[in-house]
Write an enzyme that holds these catalytic residues in place. Structure first.
Site, PDB file in Angstrom:
ATOM      1  N   TYR A   1       3.574   6.337   2.827  1.00  0.00           N
ATOM      2  CA  TYR A   1       2.272   6.073   2.213  1.00  0.00           C
ATOM      3  C   TYR A   1       1.181   6.012   3.273  1.00  0.00           C
ATOM      4  O   TYR A   1       0.108   6.602   3.126  1.00  0.00           O
ATOM      5  CB  TYR A   1       2.329   4.771   1.418  1.00  0.00           C
ATOM      6  CG  TYR A   1       1.016   4.417   0.763  1.00  0.00           C
ATOM      7  CD1 TYR A   1       0.657   4.992  -0.448  1.00  0.00           C
ATOM      8  CD2 TYR A   1       0.133   3.509   1.354  1.00  0.00           C
ATOM      9  CE1 TYR A   1      -0.552   4.681  -1.057  1.00  0.00           C
ATOM     10  CE2 TYR A   1      -1.069   3.194   0.750  1.00  0.00           C
ATOM     11  CZ  TYR A   1      -1.408   3.775  -0.444  1.00  0.00           C
ATOM     12  OH  TYR A   1      -2.609   3.472  -1.034  1.00  0.00           O
TER      13      TYR A   1
ATOM     14  N   SER B   1      -7.613   4.666   2.633  1.00  0.00           N
ATOM     15  CA  SER B   1      -7.171   3.284   2.774  1.00  0.00           C
ATOM     16  C   SER B   1      -7.431   2.817   4.193  1.00  0.00           C
ATOM     17  O   SER B   1      -7.492   3.623   5.125  1.00  0.00           O
ATOM     18  CB  SER B   1      -5.671   3.183   2.462  1.00  0.00           C
ATOM     19  OG  SER B   1      -5.211   1.859   2.620  1.00  0.00           O
TER      20      SER B   1
END
Length: 205
Positions: free
Chosen positions: A119, A95
């Site tokens: 995360y 990401s």
């Protein structure tokens, strides 16, 4: 079914794997090794986001266990097969939303747990794992690259509550990507001749 239709009758095998469980990962890897004698591409893709801190079946903070350790263990389990099948590729779905990795407190035992920091650090670990793999695999003709799919509306945020959930739904409607769009770059990295031999890169769009 769509793969079978679009390829004229290919029959893909579907094997289940819970990347939050080391036992499940090793069972899955053993099934793969028993079924195939070569492995051209390994795509690691896990994106759990847990609203509250809880532990995996192995007693590890679940977000890190699923998103980061899952990649590491599965790749190690299949690495010999990838090397024997070279040229082959590893693609880690990471990401641009990555950071805050605290090597002194990976499991949030000393700092307050937050679903977003947990995360983000797991996705940073995905990227760092890719660089480490690329260095260690130099000369083997196995490449390792990471990529970002963007904000894909997969249901990752379904457990959010209140304003956070509303915000993500609205933001997703404006800037989010479909699953097909999110798979575009990873499919390209897995299959295109343009990146044959290219390793140690982070790809976005």
């Amino acid at each position: 079914e769509s793969i079978a239709r679009e390829t004229g009758g290919a029959k893909p095998d579907v094997l289940e794997c819970d990347t939050g469980s080391q036992r499940s990962i090793r069972t899955f890897a053993a099934q793969v090794r028993a079924k195939v004698d070569r492995l051209d591409v390994l795509v690691n893709n896990a994106g759990a986001q847990n609203m509250e801190r809880h532990l995996s079946p192995d007693g590890i903070e679940a977000t890190f266990a699923t998103n980061a350790l899952g990649y590491f263990i599965l790749t190690n389990e299949l690495l010999d097969l990838l090397k024997a099948s070279a040229p082959s590729r590893i693609v880690n779905v990471a990401s641009t939303f990555a950071g805050g990795l605290d090597l002194g407190d990976l499991e949030f035992t000393r700092r307050p747990y937050g679903n977003v920091p947990a995360y983000k650090q797991s996705k940073q670990a995905n990227r760092m794992l890719t660089w480490a793999l690329a260095r260690r695999l130099e000369g083997t003709r196995v490449t390792a690259n990471a990529m970002s799919p963007g904000l894909v509306m997969t249901g990752l945020y379904r457990d959010m509550k209140g304003f956070g959930r509303v915000f993500m739904q609205l933001f997703g409607m404006i800037a989010g990507r479909t699953v097909v769009q999110g798979a575009d770059t990873v499919t390209w990295l897995a299959t295109s001749p343009e990146v044959e031999g290219v390793s140690n890169k982070f790809w976005d769009k």
